[in-house]
Design an enzyme around this catalytic site. Structure first.
Site, PDB file in Angstrom:
ATOM      1  N   ASP A  10     -43.662  97.863  63.601  1.00  0.00           N
ATOM      2  CA  ASP A  10     -44.612  98.910  63.252  1.00  0.00           C
ATOM      3  C   ASP A  10     -44.534  99.086  61.735  1.00  0.00           C
ATOM      4  OD1 ASP A  10     -46.355 101.210  63.671  1.00  0.00           O
ATOM      5  OD2 ASP A  10     -44.578 102.417  63.242  1.00  0.00           O
ATOM      6  N   ASP A  12     -45.962 102.361  59.484  1.00  0.00           N
ATOM      7  CA  ASP A  12     -45.699 103.737  59.046  1.00  0.00           C
ATOM      8  C   ASP A  12     -44.538 104.327  59.829  1.00  0.00           C
ATOM      9  OD1 ASP A  12     -48.105 104.307  57.211  1.00  0.00           O
ATOM     10  OD2 ASP A  12     -49.055 103.565  59.025  1.00  0.00           O
ATOM     11  N   ASP A 171     -40.798 103.176  65.540  1.00  0.00           N
ATOM     12  CA  ASP A 171     -40.153 104.473  65.303  1.00  0.00           C
ATOM     13  C   ASP A 171     -40.621 105.559  66.244  1.00  0.00           C
ATOM     14  OD1 ASP A 171     -42.156 106.485  63.319  1.00  0.00           O
ATOM     15  OD2 ASP A 171     -42.766 104.459  63.852  1.00  0.00           O
TER      16      ASP A 171
END
Length: 218
Positions: A10, A12, A171
């Site tokens: 991922d 961001d 995240d």
């Protein structure tokens, strides 16, 4: 140390701390629409499902949202973000060194993000990260977004690897669910934008420090 054949990330909240610039762009949009601004923690709680969801959540939090009336809001946000994409955004400490290690080890690397494809590639260029990745794949109109497995599986196809040979690092609960939906192993970076608890994820599948990421598989 043995790494997976390929690692997808991922963007961001995983590789880069981008929330401050997303926060600034959101408040430019809200100000232009005569809405109250929002604090950084609130914006972070809105990140993960793509910019359309971020804009909708901002407007809902500051009054109400009507998809037809508020259609220009997305363009306002994207214009503001494009103008100041990396003023405050930086890779998390240890990310670049970890990417160097993976590349030296011959691991194929890619990015699978709900960030729109063009800004995702632009921000990686501006931060000097693009050289590490064979694939930088972001959200595109008319295509499903995470947690649908298709974006992650498309990245596997682009890298020419089986999902069984891939690790996905993210995240958020969205990233975790995407990996599960795609049948791909998952590792959580716990210092990003995790807004939902993942009690079912073993401790061995979490890390909080890129300098000691523990991504080796044996």
């Amino acid at each position: 140390m043995t790494y997976p054949r390929a690692i997808l990330f991922d963007l961001d909240g995983t590789l880069i701390h981008s929330a401050p610039d997303l926060h600034a762009a959101a408040n430019v949009m809200l100000g232009a629409m005569g809405r109250d601004t929002l604090d950084l923690a609130t914006i972070i709680s809105f990140i993960g499902n793509g910019v359309e969801a971020l804009v909708e959540r901002c407007l809902t939090a500051t009054g109400d949202y009507d998809s037809r009336r508020d259609q220009p809001a997305l363009g306002m946000f994207l214009d503001a973000y494009a103008a100041d994409m990396t003023t405050l955004t930086r890779p998390y400490p240890g990310v670049v060194a970890a990417l160097e290690d993976f590349r030296t080890a011959g691991v194929s690397l890619g990015i699978c993000t709900n960030k729109p494809a063009e800004p995702a590639r632009e921000i990686c260029n501006l931060l000097g990260l693009s050289r590490y990745f064979e694939v930088i794949d972001g959200a595109m109109p008319g295509h499903p977004k995470k947690p649908d497995p298709q974006p992650l599986l498309r990245c596997c196809d682009l890298l020419g690897v089986s999902p069984l040979d891939v690790l996905y690092v993210g995240d958020s609960a969205i990233d975790y669910q995407t990996a599960r939906n795609a049948g791909i192993r998952f590792r959580l970076y716990s210092e990003g934008y995790l807004n939902d608890a993942l009690p079912e994820l073993p401790g061995v599948d979490r890390f909080s420090n890129w300098a000691a990421h523990g991504i080796a598989i044996s």
